[in-house]
Motif scaffolding. Sequence first.
Motif, PDB file in Angstrom:
ATOM      1  N   ASN A  92       0.794  -1.228   0.000  1.00  0.00           N
ATOM      2  CA  ASN A  92       0.000   0.000   0.000  1.00  0.00           C
ATOM      3  C   ASN A  92       0.827   1.280   0.000  1.00  0.00           C
ATOM      4  OD1 ASN A  92      -2.146  -1.719   0.096  1.00  0.00           O
ATOM      5  ND2 ASN A  92      -2.668  -1.324   2.231  1.00  0.00           N
ATOM      6  N   TYR A 113      -6.370   8.772  -5.429  1.00  0.00           N
ATOM      7  CA  TYR A 113      -6.050   7.677  -4.528  1.00  0.00           C
ATOM      8  C   TYR A 113      -7.266   7.313  -3.684  1.00  0.00           C
ATOM      9  CZ  TYR A 113      -3.603   4.991  -0.923  1.00  0.00           C
ATOM     10  OH  TYR A 113      -3.195   3.998  -0.069  1.00  0.00           O
ATOM     11  N   SER A 115      -8.365   5.857  -0.660  1.00  0.00           N
ATOM     12  CA  SER A 115      -7.792   5.556   0.645  1.00  0.00           C
ATOM     13  C   SER A 115      -8.849   4.893   1.524  1.00  0.00           C
ATOM     14  CB  SER A 115      -7.248   6.847   1.276  1.00  0.00           C
ATOM     15  OG  SER A 115      -6.560   6.577   2.480  1.00  0.00           O
ATOM     16  N   LYS A 146      -2.335   3.213   4.763  1.00  0.00           N
ATOM     17  CA  LYS A 146      -3.073   4.146   3.904  1.00  0.00           C
ATOM     18  C   LYS A 146      -2.666   5.594   4.190  1.00  0.00           C
ATOM     19  CE  LYS A 146      -5.952   1.810   1.239  1.00  0.00           C
ATOM     20  NZ  LYS A 146      -5.978   1.986  -0.230  1.00  0.00           N
ATOM     21  N   GLU A 150      -0.830   8.278   1.656  1.00  0.00           N
ATOM     22  CA  GLU A 150      -1.349   9.630   1.401  1.00  0.00           C
ATOM     23  C   GLU A 150      -0.243  10.680   1.543  1.00  0.00           C
ATOM     24  OE1 GLU A 150      -5.931   9.077   3.127  1.00  0.00           O
ATOM     25  OE2 GLU A 150      -4.663  10.722   3.825  1.00  0.00           O
ATOM     26  N   ILE A 166      -7.389  12.683  -2.925  1.00  0.00           N
ATOM     27  CA  ILE A 166      -7.544  11.556  -1.998  1.00  0.00           C
ATOM     28  C   ILE A 166      -9.013  11.423  -1.609  1.00  0.00           C
ATOM     29  CG2 ILE A 166      -6.969  10.693   0.309  1.00  0.00           C
ATOM     30  CD1 ILE A 166      -4.267  12.265  -0.047  1.00  0.00           C
ATOM     31  N   ARG A 168     -11.518   9.099   0.941  1.00  0.00           N
ATOM     32  CA  ARG A 168     -11.548   8.137   2.047  1.00  0.00           C
ATOM     33  C   ARG A 168     -12.974   7.624   2.264  1.00  0.00           C
ATOM     34  NH1 ARG A 168      -8.539  11.964   6.407  1.00  0.00           N
ATOM     35  NH2 ARG A 168      -6.487  12.138   5.418  1.00  0.00           N
TER      36      ARG A 168
END
Length: 317
Positions: A92, A113, A115, A146, A150, A166, A168
Amino acid sequence: MTAPKVLVTGARGFVGEALVFRLLLDKKISPVAAVRGPTRLQGLCQVVAFDLADAQSLPDLSNVSVVVHAAARVHVMNETANDALAEFRKVNVEGTLRLARHAAVSGVRRFIYISSIKVNGERTALGHPFKAQDVPAPLDPYGLSKHEAEEALKELSASTGMEVVIIRPPLVYGPGVKANFLSLLRWMQRGVPLPLGAINNRRSLVAIGNLIDLIVVCIDHPAASGNTFLVSDGEDLSTTQLLRRLGAALGTKACLLSVPAWLLNLVITVSGKRAIVSRLCDSLQVDISKNNEILGWTPPVKVDRAMRQTAGHFLER
Protein backbone atom coordinates in the motif's frame (compact mmCIF):
# COMPACT_ATOMS: atom_id res chain seq x y z
CA MET A 1 -11.62 14.04 -30.76
CA THR A 2 -10.09 11.11 -28.87
CA ALA A 3 -11.59 10.49 -25.42
CA PRO A 4 -9.09 11.01 -22.57
CA LYS A 5 -7.69 7.81 -21.06
CA VAL A 6 -8.19 6.98 -17.39
CA LEU A 7 -6.31 4.00 -15.97
CA VAL A 8 -8.08 2.21 -13.11
CA THR A 9 -6.01 -0.09 -10.91
CA GLY A 10 -7.71 -2.90 -9.02
CA ALA A 11 -10.20 -3.17 -11.88
CA ARG A 12 -11.13 -6.73 -10.88
CA GLY A 13 -12.20 -5.51 -7.45
CA PHE A 14 -15.55 -4.26 -6.20
CA VAL A 15 -14.80 -0.53 -6.60
CA GLY A 16 -12.44 -0.65 -9.58
CA GLU A 17 -14.68 -2.81 -11.76
CA ALA A 18 -17.75 -0.69 -10.97
CA LEU A 19 -15.83 2.44 -11.94
CA VAL A 20 -14.74 0.97 -15.29
CA PHE A 21 -18.34 -0.03 -16.11
CA ARG A 22 -19.52 3.49 -15.24
CA LEU A 23 -16.88 5.06 -17.50
CA LEU A 24 -17.86 2.71 -20.32
CA LEU A 25 -21.46 3.87 -19.99
CA ASP A 26 -20.53 7.56 -19.93
CA LYS A 27 -18.48 7.18 -23.12
CA LYS A 28 -16.74 10.51 -22.43
CA ILE A 29 -13.64 8.77 -21.10
CA SER A 30 -11.70 5.78 -22.39
CA PRO A 31 -11.04 3.50 -19.38
CA VAL A 32 -7.97 1.30 -19.15
CA ALA A 33 -8.41 -1.60 -16.72
CA ALA A 34 -5.24 -2.57 -14.82
CA VAL A 35 -5.73 -6.06 -13.43
CA ARG A 36 -3.81 -8.90 -11.79
CA GLY A 37 -5.63 -11.77 -13.51
CA PRO A 38 -8.57 -12.74 -15.74
CA THR A 39 -11.36 -10.19 -15.93
CA ARG A 40 -14.83 -9.96 -17.46
CA LEU A 41 -13.78 -6.52 -18.73
CA GLN A 42 -11.69 -8.23 -21.43
CA GLY A 43 -13.05 -7.16 -24.80
CA LEU A 44 -14.99 -4.22 -23.36
CA CYS A 45 -12.04 -1.88 -22.90
CA GLN A 46 -8.25 -1.84 -22.97
CA VAL A 47 -6.89 -4.21 -20.32
CA VAL A 48 -3.30 -4.15 -19.03
CA ALA A 49 -1.52 -6.45 -16.57
CA PHE A 50 -0.57 -4.90 -13.25
CA ASP A 51 0.41 -6.32 -9.86
CA LEU A 52 0.82 -3.68 -7.15
CA ALA A 53 2.92 -6.07 -5.06
CA ASP A 54 5.40 -6.76 -7.88
CA ALA A 55 8.24 -4.23 -8.10
CA GLN A 56 8.76 -5.16 -11.77
CA SER A 57 5.11 -4.61 -12.72
CA LEU A 58 4.26 -1.16 -14.07
CA PRO A 59 1.39 -0.49 -16.47
CA ASP A 60 1.83 1.32 -19.77
CA LEU A 61 0.67 4.89 -19.13
CA SER A 62 1.06 6.16 -22.68
CA ASN A 63 -1.55 8.87 -23.28
CA VAL A 64 -3.14 8.26 -19.86
CA SER A 65 -4.24 11.55 -18.32
CA VAL A 66 -5.63 10.31 -14.98
CA VAL A 67 -4.89 7.30 -12.77
CA VAL A 68 -7.53 6.12 -10.30
CA HIS A 69 -5.67 3.90 -7.86
CA ALA A 70 -8.08 1.46 -6.21
CA ALA A 71 -5.74 -1.54 -5.88
CA ALA A 72 -4.52 -2.32 -2.37
CA ARG A 73 -3.73 -4.95 0.19
CA VAL A 74 -7.07 -4.74 1.93
CA HIS A 75 -7.99 -4.83 5.59
CA VAL A 76 -8.51 -8.36 6.89
CA MET A 77 -10.23 -9.45 10.10
CA ASN A 78 -7.97 -12.46 10.72
CA GLU A 79 -4.45 -11.32 9.88
CA THR A 80 -1.91 -14.16 9.56
CA ALA A 81 1.28 -12.25 8.69
CA ASN A 82 3.94 -12.12 11.43
CA ASP A 83 4.52 -8.42 10.70
CA ALA A 84 1.23 -7.13 9.32
CA LEU A 85 2.37 -3.51 9.08
CA ALA A 86 5.40 -4.47 6.99
CA GLU A 87 3.17 -6.43 4.61
CA PHE A 88 0.72 -3.54 4.26
CA ARG A 89 3.56 -1.06 3.72
CA LYS A 90 5.14 -3.23 1.03
CA VAL A 91 1.99 -3.05 -1.08
CA ASN A 92 0.00 0.00 0.00
CA VAL A 93 2.90 2.40 0.53
CA GLU A 94 5.84 1.20 -1.56
CA GLY A 95 3.66 -0.15 -4.37
CA THR A 96 1.52 2.97 -4.49
CA LEU A 97 4.51 5.31 -4.53
CA ARG A 98 6.22 3.22 -7.22
CA LEU A 99 3.11 3.54 -9.41
CA ALA A 100 2.72 7.25 -8.66
CA ARG A 101 6.34 8.03 -9.55
CA HIS A 102 5.86 6.13 -12.82
CA ALA A 103 2.71 8.17 -13.44
CA ALA A 104 4.47 11.47 -12.81
CA VAL A 105 7.35 10.57 -15.16
CA SER A 106 4.84 9.43 -17.79
CA GLY A 107 3.07 12.79 -17.78
CA VAL A 108 -0.11 11.74 -15.98
CA ARG A 109 -2.00 14.90 -14.98
CA ARG A 110 -3.94 13.64 -11.94
CA PHE A 111 -3.62 10.73 -9.52
CA ILE A 112 -6.77 9.82 -7.56
CA TYR A 113 -6.05 7.68 -4.53
CA ILE A 114 -8.82 5.58 -3.00
CA SER A 115 -7.79 5.56 0.65
CA SER A 116 -9.88 4.63 3.71
CA ILE A 117 -11.78 6.31 6.52
CA LYS A 118 -9.50 4.28 8.79
CA VAL A 119 -6.95 7.05 8.24
CA ASN A 120 -9.18 9.25 10.40
CA GLY A 121 -9.68 6.56 13.04
CA GLU A 122 -11.92 3.71 14.08
CA ARG A 123 -14.86 5.42 15.80
CA THR A 124 -16.46 8.77 16.54
CA ALA A 125 -18.45 10.18 19.43
CA LEU A 126 -22.15 10.23 18.59
CA GLY A 127 -22.91 13.41 16.65
CA HIS A 128 -19.25 14.34 16.15
CA PRO A 129 -18.34 13.09 12.66
CA PHE A 130 -14.91 12.85 11.15
CA LYS A 131 -13.95 15.72 8.83
CA ALA A 132 -11.48 15.71 5.98
CA GLN A 133 -9.29 18.27 7.73
CA ASP A 134 -9.06 16.32 11.01
CA VAL A 135 -5.63 15.23 12.21
CA PRO A 136 -5.28 11.59 11.07
CA ALA A 137 -5.42 8.98 13.81
CA PRO A 138 -5.12 5.52 12.22
CA LEU A 139 -4.97 2.66 14.71
CA ASP A 140 -4.41 -0.55 12.76
CA PRO A 141 -1.73 -1.57 10.21
CA TYR A 142 -4.08 -1.10 7.26
CA GLY A 143 -5.06 2.41 8.30
CA LEU A 144 -1.43 3.31 9.04
CA SER A 145 -0.33 2.13 5.60
CA LYS A 146 -3.07 4.15 3.90
CA HIS A 147 -2.07 7.27 5.83
CA GLU A 148 1.60 6.82 4.98
CA ALA A 149 0.68 6.42 1.29
CA GLU A 150 -1.35 9.63 1.40
CA GLU A 151 1.57 11.56 2.87
CA ALA A 152 4.00 10.14 0.31
CA LEU A 153 1.65 11.12 -2.52
CA LYS A 154 1.37 14.68 -1.23
CA GLU A 155 5.16 14.98 -1.15
CA LEU A 156 5.41 13.59 -4.67
CA SER A 157 2.79 16.05 -5.89
CA ALA A 158 4.70 18.96 -4.38
CA SER A 159 7.94 17.90 -6.08
CA THR A 160 6.54 16.91 -9.50
CA GLY A 161 3.41 19.00 -10.02
CA MET A 162 1.23 15.93 -10.62
CA GLU A 163 -2.18 16.61 -9.08
CA VAL A 164 -3.26 14.31 -6.27
CA VAL A 165 -6.82 13.75 -5.03
CA ILE A 166 -7.54 11.56 -2.00
CA ILE A 167 -10.91 9.92 -1.26
CA ARG A 168 -11.55 8.14 2.05
CA PRO A 169 -14.64 5.89 1.96
CA PRO A 170 -16.16 4.07 4.92
CA LEU A 171 -17.80 0.66 4.37
CA VAL A 172 -18.84 0.36 0.71
CA TYR A 173 -21.90 -1.70 -0.23
CA GLY A 174 -23.90 -2.41 -3.36
CA PRO A 175 -24.67 -5.17 -5.88
CA GLY A 176 -22.00 -7.84 -5.58
CA VAL A 177 -20.77 -6.76 -2.15
CA LYS A 178 -18.81 -9.37 -0.23
CA ALA A 179 -17.35 -9.84 3.27
CA ASN A 180 -19.34 -8.71 6.31
CA PHE A 181 -22.16 -7.03 4.40
CA LEU A 182 -22.79 -10.21 2.43
CA SER A 183 -22.95 -12.13 5.71
CA LEU A 184 -25.61 -9.70 6.94
CA LEU A 185 -27.67 -10.32 3.81
CA ARG A 186 -27.45 -14.08 4.31
CA TRP A 187 -28.43 -13.88 7.98
CA MET A 188 -31.37 -11.61 7.18
CA GLN A 189 -32.63 -13.85 4.38
CA ARG A 190 -32.46 -16.93 6.62
CA GLY A 191 -34.28 -15.18 9.45
CA VAL A 192 -31.43 -15.71 11.90
CA PRO A 193 -32.28 -14.00 15.23
CA LEU A 194 -29.74 -11.24 15.87
CA PRO A 195 -29.24 -9.53 19.27
CA LEU A 196 -29.07 -6.12 17.59
CA GLY A 197 -32.51 -4.62 18.16
CA ALA A 198 -31.43 -1.91 20.61
CA ILE A 199 -28.23 -0.40 19.16
CA ASN A 200 -28.39 3.39 19.17
CA ASN A 201 -25.17 4.17 17.35
CA ARG A 202 -24.74 5.99 14.03
CA ARG A 203 -22.58 4.76 11.17
CA SER A 204 -21.86 6.29 7.78
CA LEU A 205 -21.87 3.91 4.82
CA VAL A 206 -21.48 4.59 1.12
CA ALA A 207 -23.31 2.91 -1.73
CA ILE A 208 -21.04 1.91 -4.59
CA GLY A 209 -23.02 4.21 -6.91
CA ASN A 210 -22.34 7.23 -4.71
CA LEU A 211 -18.63 6.46 -4.36
CA ILE A 212 -18.24 5.96 -8.10
CA ASP A 213 -20.11 9.20 -8.82
CA LEU A 214 -17.72 11.17 -6.61
CA ILE A 215 -14.69 9.56 -8.26
CA VAL A 216 -16.02 10.50 -11.70
CA VAL A 217 -16.48 14.10 -10.58
CA CYS A 218 -12.92 14.15 -9.23
CA ILE A 219 -11.50 12.93 -12.55
CA ASP A 220 -11.88 16.31 -14.22
CA HIS A 221 -13.16 18.85 -11.68
CA PRO A 222 -10.47 21.55 -11.43
CA ALA A 223 -11.18 22.25 -7.75
CA ALA A 224 -10.59 18.63 -6.72
CA SER A 225 -6.81 18.91 -7.12
CA GLY A 226 -4.88 18.77 -3.87
CA ASN A 227 -7.94 17.92 -1.78
CA THR A 228 -8.96 15.07 0.50
CA PHE A 229 -12.63 14.08 0.51
CA LEU A 230 -14.65 11.88 2.82
CA VAL A 231 -17.67 10.21 1.25
CA SER A 232 -20.93 8.67 2.43
CA ASP A 233 -24.61 8.33 1.53
CA GLY A 234 -25.39 11.47 3.51
CA GLU A 235 -27.64 9.52 5.89
CA ASP A 236 -26.22 7.82 8.96
CA LEU A 237 -27.91 4.69 10.31
CA SER A 238 -27.80 2.81 13.58
CA THR A 239 -27.01 -0.89 13.29
CA THR A 240 -30.64 -1.58 14.19
CA GLN A 241 -31.94 0.75 11.46
CA LEU A 242 -29.57 -0.75 8.92
CA LEU A 243 -30.83 -4.27 9.58
CA ARG A 244 -34.48 -3.28 9.49
CA ARG A 245 -34.05 -1.46 6.19
CA LEU A 246 -32.03 -4.33 4.76
CA GLY A 247 -34.86 -6.66 5.76
CA ALA A 248 -37.38 -4.45 4.00
CA ALA A 249 -35.21 -4.45 0.87
CA LEU A 250 -35.09 -8.25 1.00
CA GLY A 251 -38.84 -8.49 1.50
CA THR A 252 -38.53 -9.96 4.97
CA LYS A 253 -38.87 -8.73 8.54
CA ALA A 254 -35.65 -8.45 10.48
CA CYS A 255 -35.59 -10.84 13.44
CA LEU A 256 -33.92 -8.60 16.02
CA LEU A 257 -33.65 -9.21 19.75
CA SER A 258 -33.48 -6.11 21.96
CA VAL A 259 -30.35 -6.93 23.94
CA PRO A 260 -28.93 -3.83 25.69
CA ALA A 261 -25.80 -2.55 23.98
CA TRP A 262 -23.78 -2.65 27.23
CA LEU A 263 -24.57 -6.34 27.71
CA LEU A 264 -23.81 -7.20 24.09
CA ASN A 265 -20.55 -5.27 24.41
CA LEU A 266 -19.62 -7.15 27.58
CA VAL A 267 -20.38 -10.60 26.20
CA ILE A 268 -18.53 -10.12 22.90
CA THR A 269 -15.56 -8.36 24.51
CA VAL A 270 -15.14 -11.22 27.00
CA SER A 271 -15.12 -13.61 24.05
CA GLY A 272 -12.17 -11.69 22.56
CA LYS A 273 -14.07 -10.21 19.61
CA ARG A 274 -13.59 -6.50 20.31
CA ALA A 275 -13.34 -5.67 16.60
CA ILE A 276 -16.82 -7.11 16.06
CA VAL A 277 -18.19 -5.00 18.93
CA SER A 278 -16.75 -1.89 17.30
CA ARG A 279 -18.46 -2.57 14.00
CA LEU A 280 -21.80 -3.40 15.60
CA CYS A 281 -22.05 -0.95 18.48
CA ASP A 282 -19.67 2.00 17.99
CA SER A 283 -20.45 5.08 15.94
CA LEU A 284 -18.45 6.10 12.88
CA GLN A 285 -19.82 9.18 11.15
CA VAL A 286 -18.31 11.34 8.42
CA ASP A 287 -19.00 14.92 7.40
CA ILE A 288 -19.26 15.27 3.61
CA SER A 289 -20.20 18.98 3.49
CA LYS A 290 -16.78 19.80 1.97
CA ASN A 291 -17.73 17.83 -1.15
CA ASN A 292 -20.67 20.12 -1.83
CA GLU A 293 -18.76 23.29 -0.98
CA ILE A 294 -15.82 22.54 -3.29
CA LEU A 295 -17.29 20.25 -5.96
CA GLY A 296 -21.01 20.95 -5.80
CA TRP A 297 -21.43 17.23 -5.10
CA THR A 298 -24.15 15.51 -3.11
CA PRO A 299 -24.89 11.75 -3.11
CA PRO A 300 -27.21 10.99 -6.07
CA VAL A 301 -28.35 7.57 -4.78
CA LYS A 302 -30.62 7.42 -1.72
CA VAL A 303 -30.03 4.73 0.91
CA ASP A 304 -33.24 2.77 0.38
CA ARG A 305 -32.72 2.63 -3.38
CA ALA A 306 -29.13 1.46 -2.89
CA MET A 307 -30.29 -1.24 -0.49
CA ARG A 308 -32.96 -2.43 -2.91
CA GLN A 309 -30.33 -2.68 -5.65
CA THR A 310 -28.01 -4.59 -3.32
CA ALA A 311 -30.73 -6.94 -2.08
CA GLY A 312 -32.09 -7.50 -5.61
CA HIS A 313 -28.70 -8.57 -6.91
CA PHE A 314 -28.19 -10.84 -3.89
CA LEU A 315 -31.56 -12.55 -4.41
CA GLU A 316 -30.95 -13.02 -8.14
CA ARG A 317 -27.61 -14.71 -7.48
